[in-house]
Scaffold this motif. Structure first.
Motif: not given
Length: 140
Positions: A5, A42, A46, A88, A92, A95
């Motif tokens: 990522l 990030l 996560l 995920l 994402l 975020w």
């Protein structure tokens, strides 16, 4: 399955050695006002998800010849199973919506397939993330 990522700004930048975008478009190791990179934020986001804790690892460049510290943060390596793909895919886009700058993330599967998702185009982001990751998920 392993997924790399990375995060990029959507503005213009220049291409550096090895085809890596640098300058305005490069977010690797570039601190914001709090001296924390987008990738570091990030990563914290996560690992706040219980299902992703222990599945996120920093990928750093080798330090330069005159640097004592670890290299620049280049990405996050995620080890995903069938249960973590959904988490995920859900987290994402959330975020990305919360970022102040024009940000896009790129997910690259271990065999090379990748997808970029921009903060200003999140309508189908969750479905797109699920599709690229589900295609590689082991079937039960």
């Amino acid at each position: 399955m392993k997924v790399l990522l990375t995060a990029h700004t959507t503005g213009e930048g220049t291409v550096g050695r090895g085809g890596t975008q640098v300058g305005k478009g490069d977010m690797r190791g570039v601190p914001d006002s709090d001296h924390v990179t987008h990738l570091e934020r990030l990563q914290r986001w996560l690992v706040d998800e219980p299902e992703l804790r222990g599945h996120v690892t920093q990928v750093r460049a080798a330090p330069g010849t005159h640097h004592m510290a670890a290299g620049v943060l280049e990405g996050l390596l995620l080890t995903l199973g069938s249960g973590t793909v959904a988490v995920l895919a859900r987290t994402l886009p959330i975020w990305l919506r919360q970022q102040r700058s024009e940000v896009e993330i790129e997910l690259t599967r271990d065999e090379g397939t990748s997808v970029r998702i921009k903060a200003d185009n999140l309508q189908d982001a969750e479905a797109l993330i699920r599709r690229i990751l589900d295609d590689a998920s082991p079937r039960d």
